[in-house]
Design a protein around this motif. Structure first.
Motif, mmCIF file in Angstrom:
data_model
loop_
_atom_site.group_PDB
_atom_site.id
_atom_site.type_symbol
_atom_site.label_atom_id
_atom_site.label_comp_id
_atom_site.label_asym_id
_atom_site.label_seq_id
_atom_site.Cartn_x
_atom_site.Cartn_y
_atom_site.Cartn_z
ATOM 1 N N MET A 1 0.839 -1.194 0.000
ATOM 2 C CA MET A 1 0.000 0.000 0.000
ATOM 3 C C MET A 1 0.884 1.258 0.000
ATOM 4 O O MET A 1 1.791 1.394 0.829
ATOM 5 C CB MET A 1 -0.919 0.005 1.234
ATOM 6 N N ALA A 2 0.649 2.174 -0.925
ATOM 7 C CA ALA A 2 1.474 3.375 -1.043
ATOM 8 C C ALA A 2 1.150 4.349 0.083
ATOM 9 O O ALA A 2 -0.005 4.540 0.453
ATOM 10 C CB ALA A 2 1.233 4.051 -2.385
ATOM 11 N N VAL A 3 2.210 4.913 0.649
ATOM 12 C CA VAL A 3 2.049 5.892 1.716
ATOM 13 C C VAL A 3 1.797 7.275 1.105
ATOM 14 O O VAL A 3 2.502 7.696 0.181
ATOM 15 C CB VAL A 3 3.318 5.943 2.599
ATOM 16 N N LYS A 4 0.763 7.955 1.603
ATOM 17 C CA LYS A 4 0.416 9.266 1.079
ATOM 18 C C LYS A 4 1.504 10.279 1.424
ATOM 19 O O LYS A 4 1.982 10.347 2.550
ATOM 20 C CB LYS A 4 -0.928 9.721 1.656
ATOM 21 N N TYR A 5 1.879 11.069 0.422
ATOM 22 C CA TYR A 5 2.938 12.061 0.615
ATOM 23 C C TYR A 5 2.447 13.171 1.547
ATOM 24 O O TYR A 5 1.353 13.709 1.373
ATOM 25 C CB TYR A 5 3.339 12.670 -0.739
ATOM 26 N N ASN A 6 3.252 13.498 2.555
ATOM 27 C CA ASN A 6 2.879 14.488 3.559
ATOM 28 C C ASN A 6 3.352 15.875 3.107
ATOM 29 O O ASN A 6 4.543 16.201 3.178
ATOM 30 C CB ASN A 6 3.506 14.139 4.911
ATOM 31 N N GLN A 7 2.397 16.672 2.624
ATOM 32 C CA GLN A 7 2.744 17.997 2.126
ATOM 33 C C GLN A 7 3.248 18.922 3.245
ATOM 34 O O GLN A 7 4.182 19.707 3.042
ATOM 35 C CB GLN A 7 1.527 18.644 1.453
ATOM 36 N N TRP A 8 2.663 18.824 4.416
ATOM 37 C CA TRP A 8 3.056 19.694 5.515
ATOM 38 C C TRP A 8 4.458 19.357 6.026
ATOM 39 O O TRP A 8 5.228 20.252 6.405
ATOM 40 C CB TRP A 8 2.050 19.603 6.654
ATOM 41 N N LYS A 9 4.795 18.091 6.036
ATOM 42 C CA LYS A 9 6.144 17.700 6.441
ATOM 43 C C LYS A 9 7.171 18.233 5.445
ATOM 44 O O LYS A 9 8.253 18.707 5.826
ATOM 45 C CB LYS A 9 6.229 16.173 6.536
ATOM 46 N N ALA A 10 6.819 18.176 4.169
ATOM 47 C CA ALA A 10 7.711 18.722 3.148
ATOM 48 C C ALA A 10 7.835 20.238 3.298
ATOM 49 O O ALA A 10 8.916 20.805 3.127
ATOM 50 C CB ALA A 10 7.178 18.369 1.766
ATOM 51 N N LEU A 11 6.726 20.887 3.617
ATOM 52 C CA LEU A 11 6.748 22.338 3.822
ATOM 53 C C LEU A 11 7.696 22.714 4.953
ATOM 54 O O LEU A 11 8.508 23.641 4.824
ATOM 55 C CB LEU A 11 5.336 22.828 4.108
ATOM 56 N N LEU A 12 7.605 21.992 6.070
ATOM 57 C CA LEU A 12 8.470 22.297 7.214
ATOM 58 C C LEU A 12 9.930 22.024 6.894
ATOM 59 O O LEU A 12 10.825 22.760 7.335
ATOM 60 C CB LEU A 12 8.022 21.478 8.426
ATOM 61 N N ALA A 13 10.192 20.979 6.119
ATOM 62 C CA ALA A 13 11.571 20.674 5.731
ATOM 63 C C ALA A 13 12.144 21.781 4.855
ATOM 64 O O ALA A 13 13.300 22.204 5.024
ATOM 65 C CB ALA A 13 11.616 19.338 4.994
ATOM 66 N N MET A 14 11.328 22.286 3.922
ATOM 67 C CA MET A 14 11.772 23.385 3.073
ATOM 68 C C MET A 14 11.989 24.653 3.894
ATOM 69 O O MET A 14 12.958 25.402 3.668
ATOM 70 C CB MET A 14 10.742 23.655 1.975
ATOM 71 N N SER A 15 11.117 24.894 4.837
ATOM 72 C CA SER A 15 11.253 26.084 5.678
ATOM 73 C C SER A 15 12.534 26.025 6.496
ATOM 74 O O SER A 15 13.261 27.021 6.627
ATOM 75 C CB SER A 15 10.053 26.216 6.617
ATOM 76 N N LYS A 16 12.838 24.848 7.055
ATOM 77 C CA LYS A 16 14.054 24.685 7.849
ATOM 78 C C LYS A 16 15.292 24.925 7.006
ATOM 79 O O LYS A 16 16.217 25.645 7.416
ATOM 80 C CB LYS A 16 14.081 23.285 8.460
ATOM 81 N N ALA A 17 15.324 24.330 5.811
ATOM 82 C CA ALA A 17 16.483 24.504 4.930
ATOM 83 C C ALA A 17 16.635 25.960 4.506
ATOM 84 O O ALA A 17 17.750 26.499 4.473
ATOM 85 C CB ALA A 17 16.333 23.612 3.701
ATOM 86 N N SER A 18 15.516 26.617 4.196
ATOM 87 C CA SER A 18 15.565 28.020 3.777
ATOM 88 C C SER A 18 16.005 28.919 4.926
ATOM 89 O O SER A 18 16.773 29.868 4.727
ATOM 90 C CB SER A 18 14.199 28.458 3.263
ATOM 91 N N LEU A 19 15.544 28.628 6.147
ATOM 92 C CA LEU A 19 15.921 29.427 7.303
ATOM 93 C C LEU A 19 17.419 29.314 7.576
ATOM 94 O O LEU A 19 18.085 30.308 7.893
ATOM 95 C CB LEU A 19 15.120 28.982 8.530
ATOM 96 N N ILE A 20 17.954 28.118 7.434
ATOM 97 C CA ILE A 20 19.397 27.933 7.601
ATOM 98 C C ILE A 20 20.158 28.736 6.543
ATOM 99 O O ILE A 20 21.183 29.361 6.830
ATOM 100 C CB ILE A 20 19.764 26.435 7.514
ATOM 101 N N GLY A 21 19.631 28.718 5.314
ATOM 102 C CA GLY A 21 20.260 29.499 4.253
ATOM 103 C C GLY A 21 20.249 30.988 4.539
ATOM 104 O O GLY A 21 21.223 31.695 4.268
ATOM 105 N N ILE A 22 19.146 31.480 5.107
ATOM 106 C CA ILE A 22 19.053 32.907 5.449
ATOM 107 C C ILE A 22 20.074 33.264 6.516
ATOM 108 O O ILE A 22 20.770 34.283 6.429
ATOM 109 C CB ILE A 22 17.638 33.257 5.928
ATOM 110 N N LEU A 23 20.183 32.429 7.548
ATOM 111 C CA LEU A 23 21.115 32.693 8.636
ATOM 112 C C LEU A 23 22.563 32.654 8.169
ATOM 113 O O LEU A 23 23.434 33.306 8.763
ATOM 114 C CB LEU A 23 20.896 31.682 9.767
ATOM 115 N N ARG A 24 22.829 31.892 7.109
ATOM 116 C CA ARG A 24 24.194 31.812 6.580
ATOM 117 C C ARG A 24 24.490 32.926 5.579
ATOM 118 O O ARG A 24 25.622 33.022 5.091
ATOM 119 C CB ARG A 24 24.398 30.451 5.906
ATOM 120 N N SER A 25 23.495 33.736 5.282
ATOM 121 C CA SER A 25 23.677 34.825 4.320
ATOM 122 C C SER A 25 24.010 36.115 5.065
ATOM 123 O O SER A 25 23.155 36.675 5.753
ATOM 124 C CB SER A 25 22.419 35.021 3.481
#
Length: 367
Positions: A1-25
């Protein structure tokens, strides 16, 4: 059975990566926190000293005279006594000092002090000479009243002082700088980010993943929202603890200012989306962004009240969204109003948000 992709988890992962990028800028940190903090420190240390008039003292002046002592005690005057006459004369011609005063004693038949006063100025100091003249005249009139009591056409009763909060310079400057830091950071960082993501085909690669386009935008927006709110906390805290910035209702006022911060970031990011959509190259982003941010920095009441501008210019000032964010911050922080009391200001900002996001949708490009 295929697991449904979690859009909110992906959103938080993108936010975390982007926030780290901002802090390094470095540029993001400097523009969002560095510049506002420098301005706040400068205006905070200047405080409420107001206008100071620099006046040279002629070497032949009688420094023991009653009038000279009164001038020396005047806080709005800075008397220059340690410069040679030739240098003082040159400073007067160049406008570095407002005037040169000479006070010489005059013979008096009684115990009342008497002096002859000569003031010299230049056309380079016309902006402050009237203020100095009013100070000097006031001191002379006050001395005359002390030594020569006379009748008057009116009796001035004691001034009635009502209780109120002292409006410091920091109470005006900090909200303006906070608003402008939100505008500049939201516009520039959003514009550069999405332009670079599009040019490096990162956005195109996102399409190969199950994450939806809306969540991509929301993830980046959340990162910038967290960063700007954290920056606002630092700016407000330094203003409050170091320079006595007014938070009328304490914690509730502080929370309401953070709400305004988040609201402003969300709206101003729309300008960044517009810039990234219409920019043809990375080098065109700063000029386009400056067309949006610089007029508001100068005309939206950041450093000078809008009422101080010429009447023909004020309607233009009152169109700008930054003007209403500045007003909302100041009404909540100093006047003690609440979010529901600044509905008009929020409504104007929201109207700008609707218009700018409609334009952003029209010009935004994913590839």
């Amino acid at each position: 059975m295929a697991v449904k992709y979690n859009q909110w988890k992906a959103l938080l992962a993108m936010s975390k990566a982007s926030l780290i990028g901002i802090l390094r800028s470095p540029s993001a940190v400097i523009f969002s926190l560095g510049f506002p903090l420098v301005f706040i420190l400068v205006f905070g240390f200047i405080g409420d000293n107001g206008i100071s008039v620099k006046v040279g003292v002629d070497p032949t002046t009688d420094t023991t005279s009653y009038l000279y002592r009164q001038l020396a005690n005047e806080k709005s005057l800075k008397l220059v006594t340690d410069e040679p006459a030739a240098e003082m004369e040159e400073a007067l011609r160049k406008g570095r000092i407002t005037a040169i005063i000479r006070i010489t004693p005059q013979p008096s038949q009684d115990s009342v002090p008497s002096s002859n006063v000569k003031v010299r100025t230049s056309t380079a100091s016309v902006d402050k000479i009237s203020l100095f003249n009013s100070i000097l005249t006031s001191l002379i009139y006050k001395a005359d009243d002390n030594y020569y009591p006379r009748r008057s056409i009116a009796k001035l009763e004691p001034i009635e002082v009502l209780p109120g909060r002292r409006y410091r310079t920091i109470d005006f400057i900090l909200p303006g700088l906070l608003s402008f830091s939100l505008l500049s950071a939201a516009v520039f960082s959003t514009a550069f980010l999405f332009y670079n993501l599009r040019q490096t085909l990162v956005l195109k690669r996102f399409f190969a993943t199950p994450i939806r386009r809306l969540y991509i935008v929301l993830g980046e927006a959340l990162a910038r929202l967290v960063f700007q709110v954290a920056g606002a906390i630092v700016i407000i805290a330094i203003g409050y603890f170091a320079f006595g910035f007014t938070l009328v209702h304490g914690w509730s006022t502080f929370i309401e200012m953070l709400f305004l911060t988040a609201f402003g970031v969300v709206v101003f990011m729309g300008f960044g989306f517009v810039v990234s959509g219409i920019a043809n190259s990375e080098s065109t982003i700063p000029p386009i962004a400056n067309v949006i941010t610089l007029p508001q920095f100068l005309l939206a009441g950041t450093f000078v009240p809008v009422d101080s501008f010429p009447s023909w210019l004020q309607p233009l000032c009152r169109i700008m969204p930054l003007t209403y964010l500045n007003d909302a911050f100041r009404k909540i922080a100093f006047e003690g109003q609440h979010i529901w009391n600044v509905g008009f200001e929020l409504g104007v900002i929201a109207a700008w948000g609707v218009v700018v996001y409609i334009v952003a949708v029209k010009v935004f490009r994913w590839e």
